[in-house]
Write an enzyme that holds these catalytic residues in place. Structure first.
Site, PDB file in Angstrom:
ATOM      1  N   SER A  42      45.353  39.228  37.040  1.00 21.57           N
ATOM      2  CA  SER A  42      44.556  38.438  37.989  1.00 21.57           C
ATOM      3  C   SER A  42      43.359  37.827  37.255  1.00 21.57           C
ATOM      4  O   SER A  42      43.097  38.146  36.094  1.00 21.57           O
ATOM      5  CB  SER A  42      44.081  39.401  39.093  1.00 21.57           C
ATOM      6  OG  SER A  42      43.077  38.843  39.892  1.00 21.57           O
ATOM      7  N   ASP A  91      47.771  52.071  34.253  1.00 16.47           N
ATOM      8  CA  ASP A  91      46.513  52.428  34.904  1.00 16.47           C
ATOM      9  C   ASP A  91      45.556  52.832  33.779  1.00 16.47           C
ATOM     10  O   ASP A  91      45.772  53.857  33.118  1.00 16.47           O
ATOM     11  CB  ASP A  91      46.748  53.604  35.873  1.00 16.47           C
ATOM     12  CG  ASP A  91      45.444  54.053  36.546  1.00 16.47           C
ATOM     13  OD1 ASP A  91      44.364  53.615  36.105  1.00 16.47           O
ATOM     14  OD2 ASP A  91      45.518  54.845  37.497  1.00 16.47           O
ATOM     15  N   TYR A 208      28.620  49.969  38.432  1.00 14.68           N
ATOM     16  CA  TYR A 208      29.039  48.752  37.722  1.00 14.68           C
ATOM     17  C   TYR A 208      27.993  48.398  36.658  1.00 14.68           C
ATOM     18  O   TYR A 208      28.327  48.128  35.505  1.00 14.68           O
ATOM     19  CB  TYR A 208      29.214  47.595  38.720  1.00 14.68           C
ATOM     20  CG  TYR A 208      29.896  46.372  38.117  1.00 14.68           C
ATOM     21  CD1 TYR A 208      31.290  46.287  38.072  1.00 14.68           C
ATOM     22  CD2 TYR A 208      29.159  45.322  37.589  1.00 14.68           C
ATOM     23  CE1 TYR A 208      31.925  45.183  37.519  1.00 14.68           C
ATOM     24  CE2 TYR A 208      29.784  44.213  37.033  1.00 14.68           C
ATOM     25  CZ  TYR A 208      31.166  44.142  37.003  1.00 14.68           C
ATOM     26  OH  TYR A 208      31.795  43.060  36.435  1.00 14.68           O
ATOM     27  N   LYS A 212      28.692  48.448  32.664  1.00 13.91           N
ATOM     28  CA  LYS A 212      28.614  47.222  31.856  1.00 13.91           C
ATOM     29  C   LYS A 212      27.488  47.303  30.825  1.00 13.91           C
ATOM     30  O   LYS A 212      27.595  46.743  29.738  1.00 13.91           O
ATOM     31  CB  LYS A 212      28.457  45.993  32.756  1.00 13.91           C
ATOM     32  CG  LYS A 212      29.706  45.676  33.592  1.00 13.91           C
ATOM     33  CD  LYS A 212      30.948  45.403  32.730  1.00 13.91           C
ATOM     34  CE  LYS A 212      32.164  45.018  33.553  1.00 13.91           C
ATOM     35  NZ  LYS A 212      33.391  44.851  32.744  1.00 13.91           N
ATOM     36  N   ILE A 241      31.707  34.726  38.388  1.00 16.29           N
ATOM     37  CA  ILE A 241      32.747  33.706  38.186  1.00 16.29           C
ATOM     38  C   ILE A 241      33.755  33.860  39.316  1.00 16.29           C
ATOM     39  O   ILE A 241      34.025  34.982  39.760  1.00 16.29           O
ATOM     40  CB  ILE A 241      33.454  33.899  36.822  1.00 16.29           C
ATOM     41  CG1 ILE A 241      32.454  34.091  35.665  1.00 16.29           C
ATOM     42  CG2 ILE A 241      34.431  32.760  36.537  1.00 16.29           C
ATOM     43  CD1 ILE A 241      31.775  32.893  35.122  1.00 16.29           C
ATOM     44  N   THR A 243      36.549  34.743  40.850  1.00 15.84           N
ATOM     45  CA  THR A 243      37.805  35.515  40.785  1.00 15.84           C
ATOM     46  C   THR A 243      37.792  36.526  41.938  1.00 15.84           C
ATOM     47  O   THR A 243      36.737  36.746  42.556  1.00 15.84           O
ATOM     48  CB  THR A 243      37.934  36.307  39.454  1.00 15.84           C
ATOM     49  OG1 THR A 243      37.052  37.433  39.513  1.00 15.84           O
ATOM     50  CG2 THR A 243      37.642  35.474  38.226  1.00 15.84           C
TER      51      THR A 243
HETATM   52  N1  LIG Z   1      34.523  37.543  37.886  1.00 15.80           N
HETATM   53  C1  LIG Z   1      33.298  37.861  37.575  1.00 15.80           C
HETATM   54  O1  LIG Z   1      32.344  37.402  38.190  1.00 15.80           O
HETATM   55  C2  LIG Z   1      33.025  38.753  36.420  1.00 15.80           C
HETATM   56  C3  LIG Z   1      31.754  38.684  35.817  1.00 15.80           C
HETATM   57  C4  LIG Z   1      31.484  39.505  34.736  1.00 15.80           C
HETATM   58  C5  LIG Z   1      32.443  40.358  34.248  1.00 15.80           C
HETATM   59  N2  LIG Z   1      33.663  40.420  34.857  1.00 15.80           N
HETATM   60  C6  LIG Z   1      34.625  41.377  34.280  1.00 15.80           C
HETATM   61  O2  LIG Z   1      35.798  40.696  33.891  1.00 15.80           O
HETATM   62  C7  LIG Z   1      36.916  41.585  33.933  1.00 15.80           C
HETATM   63  C8  LIG Z   1      38.042  40.921  34.689  1.00 15.80           C
HETATM   64  O3  LIG Z   1      37.617  40.705  36.042  1.00 15.80           O
HETATM   65  P1  LIG Z   1      38.161  39.522  36.944  1.00 15.80           P
HETATM   66  O4  LIG Z   1      36.993  38.745  37.369  1.00 15.80           O
HETATM   67  O5  LIG Z   1      39.280  38.830  36.290  1.00 15.80           O
HETATM   68  O6  LIG Z   1      38.640  40.378  38.228  1.00 15.80           O
HETATM   69  P2  LIG Z   1      40.060  40.540  38.905  1.00 15.80           P
HETATM   70  O7  LIG Z   1      39.856  41.480  40.042  1.00 15.80           O
HETATM   71  O8  LIG Z   1      40.651  39.199  39.211  1.00 15.80           O
HETATM   72  O9  LIG Z   1      40.951  41.217  37.762  1.00 15.80           O
HETATM   73  C9  LIG Z   1      40.826  42.565  37.409  1.00 15.80           C
HETATM   74  C10 LIG Z   1      42.201  43.114  37.105  1.00 15.80           C
HETATM   75  O10 LIG Z   1      42.044  44.483  36.706  1.00 15.80           O
HETATM   76  C11 LIG Z   1      43.111  45.204  37.309  1.00 15.80           C
HETATM   77  N3  LIG Z   1      42.779  46.635  37.402  1.00 15.80           N
HETATM   78  C12 LIG Z   1      41.915  47.236  38.242  1.00 15.80           C
HETATM   79  N4  LIG Z   1      41.948  48.566  38.074  1.00 15.80           N
HETATM   80  C13 LIG Z   1      42.845  48.811  37.083  1.00 15.80           C
HETATM   81  C14 LIG Z   1      43.313  49.981  36.465  1.00 15.80           C
HETATM   82  N5  LIG Z   1      42.891  51.210  36.814  1.00 15.80           N
HETATM   83  N6  LIG Z   1      44.236  49.856  35.469  1.00 15.80           N
HETATM   84  C15 LIG Z   1      44.705  48.638  35.118  1.00 15.80           C
HETATM   85  N7  LIG Z   1      44.300  47.506  35.693  1.00 15.80           N
HETATM   86  C16 LIG Z   1      43.377  47.579  36.660  1.00 15.80           C
HETATM   87  C17 LIG Z   1      43.291  44.574  38.674  1.00 15.80           C
HETATM   88  O11 LIG Z   1      44.549  44.884  39.243  1.00 15.80           O
HETATM   89  C18 LIG Z   1      43.119  43.103  38.331  1.00 15.80           C
HETATM   90  O12 LIG Z   1      44.360  42.509  37.994  1.00 15.80           O
HETATM   91  C19 LIG Z   1      36.383  42.870  34.570  1.00 15.80           C
HETATM   92  O13 LIG Z   1      36.099  43.805  33.542  1.00 15.80           O
HETATM   93  C20 LIG Z   1      35.109  42.433  35.255  1.00 15.80           C
HETATM   94  O14 LIG Z   1      34.197  43.494  35.403  1.00 15.80           O
HETATM   95  C21 LIG Z   1      33.984  39.632  35.916  1.00 15.80           C
END
Ligand SMILES: NC(=O)c1ccc[n+]([C@@H]2O[C@H](COP(=O)([O-])OP(=O)(O)OC[C@H]3O[C@@H](n4cnc5c(N)ncnc54)[C@H](O)[C@@H]3O)[C@@H](O)[C@H]2O)c1
Length: 365
Positions: A42, A91, A208, A212, A241, A243
């Site tokens: 995702s 996982d 969180y 981080k 972002i 998502t």
């Molecule tokens: N989107 C934002 O605003 C943002 C900002 C800063 C950092 N991030 C970081 O970016 C990374 C990706 O996030 P994203 O925005 O794409 O979110 P997202 O929710 O679209 O994707 C996260 C993915 O991680 C998977 N996941 C969750 N728990 C899991 C587990 N135990 N084992 C395996 N997979 C697991 C989910 O199924 C999902 O597919 C994350 O580490 C998030 O903290 C996101």
């Protein structure tokens, strides 16, 4: 005469210079690489898969979401004509599940190794940390710290496995800033997902924020010593972002501000992954702003429509850790360099025994 107190370690830890974002990179450098992404079903992960598969990489994603993972892989195979895109259930909080993912990635890799590991899986959401209930019970219930389990323990497992598999990548050599990404696609790259929450406080998401910040600490520590294994480490710190991880509540709180775009995160990650000359750097990604660089190097925000500025969504961050250092780090990095030069543990052990013996007066030269 001025006395310099600076002890730069930048060269000794093999950190590359700040990323010059005005210099283009070529995503075609990804061709032939094998890339493992945790949480790739995702958001950012899905964006990475699309871009990297389209440029000829083998991509293996591990995620708990089987439905999304399977359908993403099928769609990307169809869209790109690249059949080397694979989904493995994983996982990240489960050690054995991550071991299986890495083993499967090696098995599926056309060259039998992994070039880049992206520690991407992450969750956010309601945090029970500040809401202790029933602590007056005879047996206070164990809290569910799932956010730490996924965003920190999961990342530590991924990092540990990366340090096992990356140095064993057949045909790879120690990463260095003067490598030529057009010649050898073999690499040893670990890309960590931090966040703006690595750099700034984030209310009502203490786990969180803690996780981080910990990922930032992990990055800052590892980049000073990963040269020993010839591994390069880079870090992405995205702002909010668009998502699925950004909850409705967060979207409401952000009203009037702007969300960044997945494509800019994909751009920053692709630069890191394609360009093997980048070692130990981090990039912040946010909404696109119109900026101008002043004579002192600082960036100034200017009017959105002004032709004087340049639109940018990506910024270098935490660049200067190792431009000055104190004795502890200096001595450790010196020792690690000495270790790398020795023929292995035996030579290292002899040096240490010699040094201790010298210190205790048993050995005099
Ligand atoms: N989107 C934002 O605003 C943002 C900002 C800063 C950092 N991030 C970081 O970016 C990374 C990706 O996030 P994203 O925005 O794409 O979110 P997202 O929710 O679209 O994707 C996260 C993915 O991680 C998977 N996941 C969750 N728990 C899991 C587990 N135990 N084992 C395996 N997979 C697991 C989910 O199924 C999902 O597919 C994350 O580490 C998030 O903290 C996101």
């Amino acid at each position: 005469m001025a006395v310099s107190t600076k002890y730069p370690l930048v060269d000794k830890i093999r950190q590359s210079p700040p990323v010059d974002l005005s210099i283009p990179y070529d995503p075609a450098w990804l061709k032939g690489k094998t890339i493992l992404i945790t949480g790739g079903a995702s958001g950012f992960g899905a964006g990475f898969v699309r871009k990297w598969a389209a440029n000829g990489a083998t991509v293996v994603i591990g995620d708990i979401n089987v439905q999304k993972g399977d359908s993403l892989v099928r769609n990307v195979q169809k869209e790109t004509g690249n059949s080397s895109v694979h989904f493995v259930h994983c996982d990240v909080t489960d050690w054995q599940s991550q071991v299986n993912l890495f083993k499967e990635a090696v098995r599926l890799s056309p060259h039998g190794g992994i070039d880049t590991v992206v520690a991407n899986a992450g969750i956010a959401g309601e945090d029970p940390l500040q809401k202790p209930g029933k602590l007056d019970a005879a047996e206070p219930p164990k809290p569910d710290f799932k956010i730490i389990d996924v965003n920190l323990n999961g990342v530590l497992y991924t990092t540990h496995l990366a340090f096992f598999y990356l140095p064993r990548n057949p045909g790879s050599t120690d990463c260095n800033a003067s490598s030529d990404p057009t010649i050898n696609p073999r690499d040893r790259h670990l890309l960590l997902l931090g966040s703006i929450a690595s750099l700034a406080p984030i209310p009502i998401q203490p786990q969180y924020g803690a996780a981080k910040h910990a990922v930032l600490g992990l990055f800052r520590s590892l980049r000073s010593s990963s040269f020993v294994q010839g591994v390069r480490i880079n870090l992405l710190c995205p702002y909010f972002i668009d998502t699925p991880i950004v909850t409705t509540g967060a979207r409401i709180a952000l009203a009037g501000g702007a969300l960044g775009k997945v494509e800019d995160v994909v751009d920053a990650a692709t630069r890191f992954t394609a360009d093997s000359r980048i070692l130990g750097r981090s990039l912040v990604i946010g909404p696109k702003l119109n900026v101008r660089q002043e004579e002192n190097g600082e960036w100034a925000l200017i009017a959105k429509d002004s032709p004087e500025g340049q639109g940018t969504a990506i910024w270098e961050a935490y660049a200067e850790d190792w431009e000055d250092s104190e004795a502890f780090c200096r001595n450790l990095v010196g020792a690690l360099n000495a270790f790398q030069k020795t023929r292995g543990w035996v030579g290292w052990a002899k040096d240490i025994i010699g040094a201790v013996g010298y210190g205790l007066g048993f050995i005099r030269r």
